[in-house]
Design a protein around this motif. Sequence first.
Motif, PDB file in Angstrom:
ATOM      1  N   LEU A  80      22.643  34.787  40.007  1.00 35.80           N
ATOM      2  CA  LEU A  80      22.220  33.926  41.115  1.00 35.80           C
ATOM      3  C   LEU A  80      20.705  33.726  41.134  1.00 35.80           C
ATOM      4  N   GLY A  81      19.964  34.653  40.532  1.00 37.23           N
ATOM      5  CA  GLY A  81      18.510  34.484  40.459  1.00 37.23           C
ATOM      6  C   GLY A  81      18.125  33.253  39.668  1.00 37.23           C
ATOM      7  N   ASN A  82      18.853  32.992  38.600  1.00 42.75           N
ATOM      8  CA  ASN A  82      18.587  31.821  37.758  1.00 42.75           C
ATOM      9  C   ASN A  82      19.362  30.593  38.197  1.00 42.75           C
ATOM     10  N   ASP A  83      20.495  30.804  38.842  1.00 44.42           N
ATOM     11  CA  ASP A  83      21.388  29.686  39.171  1.00 44.42           C
ATOM     12  C   ASP A  83      22.073  29.914  40.528  1.00 44.42           C
ATOM     13  N   PRO A  84      21.311  29.818  41.635  1.00 45.14           N
ATOM     14  CA  PRO A  84      21.921  30.032  42.952  1.00 45.14           C
ATOM     15  C   PRO A  84      23.001  29.004  43.276  1.00 45.14           C
ATOM     16  N   ALA A  85      23.013  27.886  42.568  1.00 46.97           N
ATOM     17  CA  ALA A  85      24.035  26.860  42.794  1.00 46.97           C
ATOM     18  C   ALA A  85      25.439  27.361  42.442  1.00 46.97           C
ATOM     19  N   LEU A  86      25.547  28.505  41.737  1.00 45.89           N
ATOM     20  CA  LEU A  86      26.869  29.087  41.481  1.00 45.89           C
ATOM     21  C   LEU A  86      27.614  29.348  42.795  1.00 45.89           C
ATOM     22  N   LEU A  87      26.854  29.595  43.863  1.00 43.69           N
ATOM     23  CA  LEU A  87      27.487  29.782  45.171  1.00 43.69           C
ATOM     24  C   LEU A  87      28.207  28.510  45.611  1.00 43.69           C
ATOM     25  N   ASN A  88      27.702  27.354  45.197  1.00 45.27           N
ATOM     26  CA  ASN A  88      28.350  26.081  45.519  1.00 45.27           C
ATOM     27  C   ASN A  88      29.463  25.736  44.541  1.00 45.27           C
ATOM     28  N   THR A  89      29.212  25.961  43.266  1.00 43.90           N
ATOM     29  CA  THR A  89      30.142  25.471  42.245  1.00 43.90           C
ATOM     30  C   THR A  89      31.294  26.420  41.965  1.00 43.90           C
ATOM     31  N   ASP A  90      31.110  27.715  42.219  1.00 47.61           N
ATOM     32  CA  ASP A  90      32.151  28.703  41.893  1.00 47.61           C
ATOM     33  C   ASP A  90      32.119  29.853  42.907  1.00 47.61           C
ATOM     34  N   PRO A  91      32.329  29.540  44.209  1.00 45.23           N
ATOM     35  CA  PRO A  91      32.154  30.569  45.240  1.00 45.23           C
ATOM     36  C   PRO A  91      33.111  31.755  45.118  1.00 45.23           C
ATOM     37  N   TYR A  92      34.279  31.558  44.514  1.00 49.56           N
ATOM     38  CA  TYR A  92      35.254  32.644  44.394  1.00 49.56           C
ATOM     39  C   TYR A  92      35.252  33.285  43.002  1.00 49.56           C
ATOM     40  N   GLY A  93      34.338  32.857  42.143  1.00 51.37           N
ATOM     41  CA  GLY A  93      34.288  33.392  40.785  1.00 51.37           C
ATOM     42  C   GLY A  93      32.897  33.902  40.471  1.00 51.37           C
ATOM     43  N   ASN A  94      32.170  33.152  39.636  1.00 44.53           N
ATOM     44  CA  ASN A  94      30.837  33.563  39.200  1.00 44.53           C
ATOM     45  C   ASN A  94      29.789  33.529  40.309  1.00 44.53           C
ATOM     46  N   GLY A  95      30.144  32.996  41.474  1.00 38.92           N
ATOM     47  CA  GLY A  95      29.214  32.927  42.599  1.00 38.92           C
ATOM     48  C   GLY A  95      29.307  34.096  43.564  1.00 38.92           C
ATOM     49  N   TRP A  96      29.882  35.226  43.125  1.00 37.10           N
ATOM     50  CA  TRP A  96      29.920  36.407  44.007  1.00 37.10           C
ATOM     51  C   TRP A  96      28.498  36.879  44.292  1.00 37.10           C
ATOM     52  N   LEU A  97      28.316  37.643  45.364  1.00 36.69           N
ATOM     53  CA  LEU A  97      26.980  38.076  45.781  1.00 36.69           C
ATOM     54  C   LEU A  97      26.655  39.514  45.386  1.00 36.69           C
ATOM     55  N   PHE A  98      27.487  40.466  45.835  1.00 34.11           N
ATOM     56  CA  PHE A  98      27.204  41.877  45.570  1.00 34.11           C
ATOM     57  C   PHE A  98      28.498  42.678  45.604  1.00 34.11           C
ATOM     58  N   LYS A  99      28.416  43.892  45.050  1.00 35.87           N
ATOM     59  CA  LYS A  99      29.564  44.797  45.028  1.00 35.87           C
ATOM     60  C   LYS A  99      29.208  46.064  45.794  1.00 35.87           C
ATOM     61  N   VAL A 100      30.191  46.557  46.553  1.00 29.59           N
ATOM     62  CA  VAL A 100      30.001  47.713  47.427  1.00 29.59           C
ATOM     63  C   VAL A 100      31.031  48.778  47.086  1.00 29.59           C
ATOM     64  N   ARG A 101      30.587  50.033  46.956  1.00 28.23           N
ATOM     65  CA  ARG A 101      31.521  51.159  46.866  1.00 28.23           C
ATOM     66  C   ARG A 101      31.921  51.491  48.303  1.00 28.23           C
ATOM     67  N   LEU A 102      33.193  51.320  48.616  1.00 20.06           N
ATOM     68  CA  LEU A 102      33.679  51.508  49.978  1.00 20.06           C
ATOM     69  C   LEU A 102      33.552  52.960  50.425  1.00 20.06           C
ATOM     70  N   THR A 103      33.056  53.154  51.649  1.00 17.11           N
ATOM     71  CA  THR A 103      33.040  54.485  52.241  1.00 17.11           C
ATOM     72  C   THR A 103      34.106  54.615  53.315  1.00 17.11           C
ATOM     73  N   ASP A 104      34.625  53.488  53.802  1.00 14.93           N
ATOM     74  CA  ASP A 104      35.658  53.506  54.837  1.00 14.93           C
ATOM     75  C   ASP A 104      36.637  52.361  54.589  1.00 14.93           C
ATOM     76  N   PRO A 105      37.590  52.567  53.667  1.00 10.52           N
ATOM     77  CA  PRO A 105      38.528  51.487  53.348  1.00 10.52           C
ATOM     78  C   PRO A 105      39.359  51.003  54.535  1.00 10.52           C
ATOM     79  N   SER A 106      39.470  51.814  55.588  1.00  8.54           N
ATOM     80  CA  SER A 106      40.258  51.375  56.754  1.00  8.54           C
ATOM     81  C   SER A 106      39.621  50.150  57.415  1.00  8.54           C
ATOM     82  N   GLY A 107      38.317  49.932  57.174  1.00  9.39           N
ATOM     83  CA  GLY A 107      37.654  48.753  57.727  1.00  9.39           C
ATOM     84  C   GLY A 107      38.220  47.445  57.210  1.00  9.39           C
ATOM     85  N   LEU A 108      38.875  47.500  56.066  1.00 16.42           N
ATOM     86  CA  LEU A 108      39.503  46.295  55.512  1.00 16.42           C
ATOM     87  C   LEU A 108      40.578  45.753  56.440  1.00 16.42           C
TER      88      LEU A 108
END
Length: 125
Positions: A83-111
Amino acid sequence: MNVPENLKYAESHEWVLVDGEIATVGISDHAQEELTDIVYAELPDAGRSVAAGEAVAVVESVKAASDIYSPVNGEVVETNKALGNDPALLNTDPYGNGWLFKVRLTDPSGLDQLKDAASYTAQIS
């Protein structure tokens, strides 16, 4: 674009895809359409602890800057460097290459507080 069935959604338009203890976070197609042309993304640092509902990132479009909220509790383990080089990925592929960040869950019940695809589709209709 159809809303993918296997994702969970926050009311604030972030999506989550869970794989084991890692949750990938992005913004929905609806959100990127509302923002229009995204020109910049400021992402959280790896190692940062985040809480569900906390503003952790910012995306800027030609219209406005918008906070992105973590839909889950956990620790940021990776950000989407592309996204640093191509923030438009958020527009063109929001559910694929346009992801933002990954989190290691500490409380899966929040899902359980997040919406399924049908509930999210109803929210944006």
